[in-house]
Motif scaffolding. Structure first.
Motif, PDB file in Angstrom:
ATOM      1  N   TYR A  94       0.833  -1.215   0.000  1.00  0.00           N
ATOM      2  CA  TYR A  94       0.000   0.000   0.000  1.00  0.00           C
ATOM      3  C   TYR A  94       0.864   1.261   0.000  1.00  0.00           C
ATOM      4  O   TYR A  94       0.662   2.162  -0.812  1.00  0.00           O
ATOM      5  N   THR A 106      -5.868   3.165  -3.840  1.00  0.00           N
ATOM      6  CA  THR A 106      -5.149   2.160  -3.042  1.00  0.00           C
ATOM      7  C   THR A 106      -5.772   1.880  -1.671  1.00  0.00           C
ATOM      8  O   THR A 106      -5.641   0.769  -1.156  1.00  0.00           O
ATOM      9  N   THR A 108      -9.009   1.775  -0.364  1.00  0.00           N
ATOM     10  CA  THR A 108     -10.113   0.817  -0.211  1.00  0.00           C
ATOM     11  C   THR A 108      -9.610  -0.624  -0.348  1.00  0.00           C
ATOM     12  O   THR A 108      -9.938  -1.469   0.500  1.00  0.00           O
ATOM     13  N   PRO A 109      -8.816  -0.968  -1.380  1.00  0.00           N
ATOM     14  CA  PRO A 109      -8.309  -2.350  -1.452  1.00  0.00           C
ATOM     15  C   PRO A 109      -7.466  -2.738  -0.232  1.00  0.00           C
ATOM     16  O   PRO A 109      -7.549  -3.871   0.239  1.00  0.00           O
ATOM     17  N   PHE A 112      -9.815  -3.473   2.653  1.00  0.00           N
ATOM     18  CA  PHE A 112     -10.523  -4.726   2.351  1.00  0.00           C
ATOM     19  C   PHE A 112      -9.598  -5.929   2.592  1.00  0.00           C
ATOM     20  O   PHE A 112      -9.987  -6.923   3.218  1.00  0.00           O
ATOM     21  N   ALA A 113      -8.366  -5.810   2.109  1.00  0.00           N
ATOM     22  CA  ALA A 113      -7.401  -6.915   2.257  1.00  0.00           C
ATOM     23  C   ALA A 113      -7.107  -7.183   3.733  1.00  0.00           C
ATOM     24  O   ALA A 113      -7.025  -8.348   4.159  1.00  0.00           O
ATOM     25  N   LEU A 127     -16.892  -4.431   2.047  1.00  0.00           N
ATOM     26  CA  LEU A 127     -16.626  -3.473   0.964  1.00  0.00           C
ATOM     27  C   LEU A 127     -17.213  -2.103   1.322  1.00  0.00           C
ATOM     28  O   LEU A 127     -16.564  -1.070   1.140  1.00  0.00           O
TER      29      LEU A 127
END
Lengths: 160, 501
Positions: A94, A106, A108-109, A112-113, A127
């Motif tokens: 990130y 970058t 939000t992913p 989530f991860a 999400l």
């Protein structure tokens, strides 16, 4: 892993630090002419003294730790360890991508991860939470605190 | 002078921004205090990047309020969950949790908040009276005294910060070394910059501290297996009647607050020692029918008034001498420096209105703590139900944006991550992190004053023994170190003999 292994790791860390201090004193600082002279000119004396103190203290710590002949076993839950490594990997990726892809693509992913690494599996809810978190913080920082977040190569900045 | 300073401070404090941020700071402080694993230090670290863009008094009000709120917030989770939100609230467990088990959770929380606010106000009175006096006394200090004071601060924190003395000292020295990175003030030469322009001013302290504390804490949290757990707790609503209940224990309240202020003013001692000491003394002085340990109101009063009075006490040496009492006050000192103020006697001489403003925000924080704490407790109980898998990413985003916002620099983010790895290693190997922060803060004070003292001295290091205050501090330092070494070896010897037997 034992407490001795950790002590060795810390010792290696400090050995590198002390080595860097002396390497810099004998190269960069000497070239600049700030590694000798009186208290005004000698900028190397103080870091040298602190580095020596660190080296001495670390040696004493090793003697204490290894002199007792005892090893304290540190039990790490393998799943917990995997989660920690996963978190660090995701966070490193990130941070590496933040300047290039920008905050909005970058964050939000990343959120989530991390939720997945934590074991959450309600993907819809996750999400939504990730979107609220990343855009919520962006709104607060950009709108109220006038922080310009990294836009990346696409210059993605939301004019709130 | 004191009166004038306070009066001038009113002009800076009485603005909607300063008052509003002090109130918000209390709410955030209570929130981070209530959440196990966070605490006031983490709250200050995470929100320091936000504060440094604000007007000085508003910024300090915001951070001091987080410190005040965070010192009290831990009691909420200690009482309801039997998990102290911060180590400061560990002693509150003894009687707070039994009170909750007896169906008096709301009373326990109300008493904890009221005692914290009153203890904090008593600490504030001491702060307002004692810090100008100490600053006046210190105005005669020269470089030898400041250098020795910095050593005293570092020794005290390294000794008391928990774990091994050697490890504490190593951490402190590591902080001192980090402080040397960048441009040397005397020779203007570059030290450890490796030719990078990013390092000309050294690492930004916020990036270092966020990495050391916040990133390593998140890794520590994710290793646990309670990430998806949602604690099942009942919403409690304390009332303002708790204030009267607390006031009934006025002797305990005054004594414990006094203990808190005393330990707060000693570098390194902090809230944990003061709350446990206040509890032990209150228990010893209590009547048998009070039943300490089984839900006695006096137990909660003692611990909570002591740990919040510590905040006032710790601000005395921080403001008057520029020597922080603990890691949280070191961060406040760092914030003052970033905002352009140099703590110490000069601050009292040149910026009396700003000092008055700080006194007022501190007092207001404690008043707001009483109001916000009592009214907003149900909200904090709801927050305690949030599972950790939501909190970890929130804190990581805050760390990233906060650190980036300092100088709009991706390099700071890399520094933060690097120090996060260092923090993980240090935590695993039981090296305390607080002395690193103190080392970074005290490093320039120590080095610059040491070099200045040697410059003005004609007899080298003897200058430190020539001056009475400096010589006294040298003796204190020697005593501190030898005492700590003696106790460390004695404990070790006892441990060996026990293991052998």
């Amino acid at each position: 892993m034992t407490s001795r292994t950790l002590t060795l790791m810390v010792t290696v860390f400090f050995a590198i630090i002390v080595a860097i201090v002396f390497q810099q004193i004998h190269t960069s600082m000497q070239e600049q002419g700030i590694a000798s002279g009186g208290p005004y000119d000698n900028a190397a004396a103080y870091p040298r003294a602190v580095a020596l103190a660190i080296a001495l203290l670390v040696i004493v710590q090793i003697l204490i730790e290894f002199g007792t002949g005892q090893r304290e076993r540190i039990v790490v839950d393998p799943h917990g360890f995997k989660r920690a490594v996963g978190l660090l990997a995701v966070f490193a990726i990130y941070l590496g991508c933040l300047g290039w892809l920008g905050y909005h693509l970058t964050t939000t992913p990343m959120v989530f991860a991390i939720m997945i690494i934590c074991g959450a599996r309600q993907f819809g809810k996750m999400l939504l939470a990730a979107l609220i978190m990343s855009f919520g913080f962006a709104f607060i920082f950009e709108k109220f605190l006038n922080v310009v977040l990294p836009g990346g190569v696409l210059s993605l900045n939301i004019p709130w | 002078m004191l009166f004038e300073s306070l009066l001038a401070g009113f002009q800076l404090f009485l603005t909607p921004l300063a008052i509003g941020l002090t109130f918000i700071g209390i709410l955030i402080g209570l929130l981070v205090g209530a959440m196990p694993g966070l605490g006031p230090l983490m709250g200050i670290i995470l929100l320091l990047p936000v504060a440094i863009g604000l007007p000085p008094v508003a910024a300090m009000g915001f951070l001091i309020a987080i410190f005040v709120g965070g010192s009290c917030g831990g009691s909420i989770s200690a009482i309801l969950l039997r998990i102290p939100g911060t180590p400061l609230a560990a002693a509150t467990l003894f009687d707070g949790y039994p009170m909750a088990q007896k169906g008096r959770a709301a009373d326990a929380i109300g008493i904890a908040i009221s005692a914290s606010a009153i203890g904090g106000l008593i600490g504030g009175v001491v702060l307002i009276v004692a810090s100008p006096l100490l600053a006046r006394f210190a105005s005669g200090f020269a470089p030898p005294e400041y250098a020795m004071l910095a050593v005293t601060g570092l020794f005290a924190i390294a000794i008391i910060s928990g774990g091994s003395l050697i490890k504490g000292l190593v951490s402190g020295c590591f902080g001192l070394l980090l402080a040397t990175i960048g441009t040397d003030e005397f020779s203007t030469g570059y030290r450890f910059t490796f030719g990078s322009h990013h390092m000309l001013n050294g690492f930004h302290i916020v990036a270092v501290v966020v990495g050391l504390f916040a990133i390593s804490e998140m890794v520590h949290q994710i290793v646990g297996d309670d990430l998806l757990k949602k604690p099942d707790i009942k919403v409690e609503r304390p009332g303002f009647g708790s204030l009267l209940t607390t006031m009934r224990h006025w002797v305990n309240l005054l004594r414990s607050s006094g203990i808190g202020v005393f330990f707060g003013a000693l570098p390194g001692a902090g809230g944990v020692i003061s709350s446990f000491s206040a509890y032990a003394i209150a228990k010893a002085a209590a009547k048998p029918d009070e039943r300490y340990g089984e839900g006695a109101e006096g137990g909660v009063v003692a611990t909570e008034s002591a740990n919040n009075a510590t905040v006032g006490g710790t601000l005395v040496p921080t403001l008057a001498l520029g020597i922080p009492g603990d890691a949280s006050s070191a961060m406040l000192l760092g914030a003052l420096l970033i905002l352009g103020f140099v703590p110490g006697p000069i601050l009292f001489e040149q910026e009396p209105q700003f000092v008055g403003g700080i006194f007022l925000v501190y007092m207001a924080s404690n008043v707001f703590l009483l109001i916000a704490g009592i009214l907003a407790t149900p909200f904090f109980v709801y927050v305690l139900r949030i599972p950790k898998f939501y909190l970890i990413p929130i804190i990581l985003i805050l760390c990233s944006i906060g650190t980036f916002a300092l100088q709009a620099s991706v390099f700071d983010l890399m520094v933060m991550f690097g120090f996060g790895l260092v923090g993980i290693l240090f935590r695993a190997a039981n090296y305390p992190l607080a002395p690193i922060v103190i080392g970074i803060i005290l490093g320039p004070i120590l080095e610059n004053n040491l070099r200045r003292a040697l410059l003005i001295s004609r007899e080298g290091y003897w200058i430190f023994l020539d001056r009475p205050v400096s010589a006294t501090l040298v003796c204190v330092n020697v005593l501190l170190l030898t005492g700590a070494l003696y106790f460390a070896f004695r404990n070790r010897k006892r441990l060996f003999s026990r293991q052998e037997s």
